[in-house]
Motif scaffolding. Structure first.
Motif, mmCIF file in Angstrom:
data_model
loop_
_atom_site.group_PDB
_atom_site.id
_atom_site.type_symbol
_atom_site.label_atom_id
_atom_site.label_comp_id
_atom_site.label_asym_id
_atom_site.label_seq_id
_atom_site.Cartn_x
_atom_site.Cartn_y
_atom_site.Cartn_z
ATOM 1 N N LEU A 1 -11.794 -3.834 -8.503
ATOM 2 C CA LEU A 1 -12.272 -2.490 -8.682
ATOM 3 C C LEU A 1 -11.610 -2.061 -9.824
ATOM 4 N N VAL A 2 -10.348 -1.990 -9.982
ATOM 5 C CA VAL A 2 -9.628 -1.516 -10.945
ATOM 6 C C VAL A 2 -10.070 -1.872 -12.331
ATOM 7 N N PHE A 3 -10.154 -3.207 -12.437
ATOM 8 C CA PHE A 3 -10.632 -3.695 -13.928
ATOM 9 C C PHE A 3 -11.998 -3.225 -14.130
ATOM 10 N N GLY A 4 -12.962 -3.156 -13.078
ATOM 11 C CA GLY A 4 -14.344 -3.233 -13.212
ATOM 12 C C GLY A 4 -14.603 -1.584 -13.774
ATOM 13 N N LEU A 5 -13.767 -0.660 -13.120
ATOM 14 C CA LEU A 5 -14.014 0.626 -13.651
ATOM 15 C C LEU A 5 -13.198 1.078 -14.709
ATOM 16 N N ALA A 6 -11.952 0.909 -14.420
ATOM 17 C CA ALA A 6 -10.821 1.545 -15.386
ATOM 18 C C ALA A 6 -10.530 0.421 -16.427
ATOM 19 N N ASP A 7 -11.111 -0.872 -16.538
ATOM 20 C CA ASP A 7 -10.739 -1.786 -17.580
ATOM 21 C C ASP A 7 -9.295 -1.985 -17.642
ATOM 22 N N VAL A 8 -8.328 -1.985 -16.562
ATOM 23 C CA VAL A 8 -7.093 -2.122 -16.594
ATOM 24 C C VAL A 8 -6.731 -3.417 -15.908
ATOM 25 N N LEU A 9 -6.141 -4.371 -16.641
ATOM 26 C CA LEU A 9 -5.550 -5.533 -16.090
ATOM 27 C C LEU A 9 -3.916 -5.011 -15.418
ATOM 28 N N ASN A 10 -4.173 -4.850 -14.266
ATOM 29 C CA ASN A 10 -2.999 -4.346 -13.488
ATOM 30 C C ASN A 10 -2.056 -5.388 -13.032
ATOM 31 N N PHE A 11 -1.128 -5.795 -13.717
ATOM 32 C CA PHE A 11 -0.147 -6.776 -13.470
ATOM 33 C C PHE A 11 1.092 -6.223 -12.418
ATOM 34 N N ALA A 12 1.085 -5.321 -12.239
ATOM 35 C CA ALA A 12 1.865 -4.491 -11.148
ATOM 36 C C ALA A 12 1.282 -4.372 -9.624
ATOM 37 N N HIS A 13 -0.016 -4.835 -9.911
ATOM 38 C CA HIS A 13 -0.629 -4.798 -8.268
ATOM 39 C C HIS A 13 0.152 -5.503 -7.324
ATOM 40 N N GLY A 14 0.819 -6.698 -7.434
ATOM 41 C CA GLY A 14 1.711 -7.346 -6.587
ATOM 42 C C GLY A 14 2.846 -6.354 -6.041
ATOM 43 N N LEU A 15 3.294 -5.326 -6.946
ATOM 44 C CA LEU A 15 4.255 -4.391 -6.299
ATOM 45 C C LEU A 15 3.730 -3.594 -5.370
ATOM 46 N N PHE A 16 2.326 -3.216 -5.297
ATOM 47 C CA PHE A 16 1.828 -2.415 -4.255
ATOM 48 C C PHE A 16 1.823 -3.286 -2.822
ATOM 49 N N LEU A 17 1.562 -4.600 -3.123
ATOM 50 C CA LEU A 17 1.551 -5.719 -1.748
ATOM 51 C C LEU A 17 3.114 -5.640 -1.447
ATOM 52 N N GLY A 18 4.007 -5.789 -2.178
ATOM 53 C CA GLY A 18 5.397 -5.838 -1.676
ATOM 54 C C GLY A 18 5.945 -4.372 -1.105
ATOM 55 N N VAL A 19 5.498 -3.242 -1.593
ATOM 56 C CA VAL A 19 5.655 -1.899 -1.227
ATOM 57 C C VAL A 19 5.138 -1.776 0.552
ATOM 58 N N GLY A 20 3.766 -2.491 0.394
ATOM 59 C CA GLY A 20 3.152 -2.355 1.790
ATOM 60 C C GLY A 20 3.840 -2.916 3.045
ATOM 61 N N ALA A 21 4.305 -4.259 2.684
ATOM 62 C CA ALA A 21 5.059 -5.137 3.496
ATOM 63 C C ALA A 21 6.268 -4.463 3.640
ATOM 64 N N TYR A 22 7.061 -4.218 2.755
ATOM 65 C CA TYR A 22 8.714 -3.468 3.050
ATOM 66 C C TYR A 22 8.509 -2.274 4.077
ATOM 67 N N ALA A 23 7.491 -1.483 3.336
ATOM 68 C CA ALA A 23 7.434 -0.002 4.355
ATOM 69 C C ALA A 23 6.911 -0.448 5.475
ATOM 70 N N THR A 24 6.060 -1.557 5.972
ATOM 71 C CA THR A 24 5.623 -1.710 7.225
ATOM 72 C C THR A 24 6.772 -2.291 8.040
ATOM 73 N N TRP A 25 7.522 -3.313 7.156
ATOM 74 C CA TRP A 25 8.886 -3.702 7.930
ATOM 75 C C TRP A 25 9.731 -2.707 8.485
#
Length: 296
Positions: A27-51
């Protein structure tokens, strides 16, 4: 036969994990045309925040409703970090692709370093509900409940995304913006708000993948977002940039191929076959399995 069923269902569980990461990325690339290589950071934040929430947040825990609260806290944390990244770092760099790549790659590395500095580089046991440690018998195959949880979550997220894109005002804006951003802007619609909303949705989906993926693997580590991001990019390219449904198709193909080949072939051969599938798709159908969000 039991082995085939088990491999198929665990492969779908892996596909569900890839889809949760890839859906927001697409969705981010389709709309904003952004190759977000920091997307994995959001995954890590979610995992550690849940932990963290499972052991420290009042009302949260590792079982029952407390686990739902912990996951909700992780998803909210991932969405907030994604919004912050979009507002502070990405928004000044729209239409500047090289700078976007450099900033997001740098942010990804810095994010992993920050997680390591805060909680250490070693993997930690993830507090997961007791029932996710058990198995369910399906057609004679004992399938891990953690994988089934991922499948259910991915189906719900896919349905929610499609409903949002097709039947809400902002969903229509996003679909129109994917097709022709300049025309939407000319009509007086503030596409920047849609950009921020898409980043929030992508961050929430990635954070959910981080939380449920940690349940599936049983541990949480700073680098797990980066390793999953590689396959998420492959899924996005195979499915078609900007297509949520295409990402779902591609995730199923990648997950099943990887699982079956790794079992029946040499260890790691499934990853090579996934890259081979990517090469074939790029050669024969560069646009991927499906079109953009508006045609999905």
């Amino acid at each position: 036969m039991n082995t085939v069923i088990l491999l198929a269902l665990t492969g779908l569980g892996l596909a569900a994990l890839y889809f949760l990461v890839a859906s927001g990325l697409s969705l981010v690339f389709g709309l904003a045309d952004v190759l977000n290589f920091a997307h994995g950071l959001f995954l890590g934040v979610g995992a550690y925040a849940t932990w963290w929430a499972a052991g420290n947040l009042p009302g949260a825990g590792s079982d029952g409703f407390g686990f739902v609260v912990a996951v909700a806290f992780g998803v909210l944390a991932g969405a907030l970090v994604a919004v912050l990244v979009e507002l502070v770092l990405i928004r000044p760099l729209y239409s500047r692709t090289i700078e976007q790549v450099l900033v997001t790659v740098g942010l990804s590395l810095a994010g992993v370093a920050l997680l390591q500095a805060t909680w250490g580089a070693d993997a930690r046991p993830f507090p997961r509900p007791e029932w996710t440690r058990q198995v369910t018998s399906i057609l004679g195959a004992n399938v891990p409940n953690g994988g089934l949880l991922l499948i259910v979550a991915a189906v719900l997220v896919l349905g929610a995304l499609l409903a949002f894109l097709r039947w809400t005002r902002y969903g229509l804006v996003i679909r129109a913006g994917v097709e022709n951003r300049e025309m939407v802007t000319a009509l007086g619609i503030d596409v920047r708000k849609a950009f921020t909303l898409v980043f929030a949705i992508g961050g929430a989906a990635a954070a959910l993948a981080g939380a449920l993926g940690s349940v599936y693997f049983g541990t949480v580590s700073p680098g797990q977002g980066g390793s999953l991001l590689i396959f998420a990019f492959i899924v996005v390219v195979i499915g078609g940039m900007g297509s949520v449904v295409g990402s779902a198709y591609a995730a199923v193909a990648v997950g099943l191929l990887q699982q079956f080949v790794n079992y029946y072939g040499e260890s790691g051969l499934g990853d090579i076959c996934v890259v081979g599938l990517l090469a074939v798709v790029l050669l024969l159908r560069p646009q991927g399995f499906a079109g953009k969000v508006a045609t999905a």
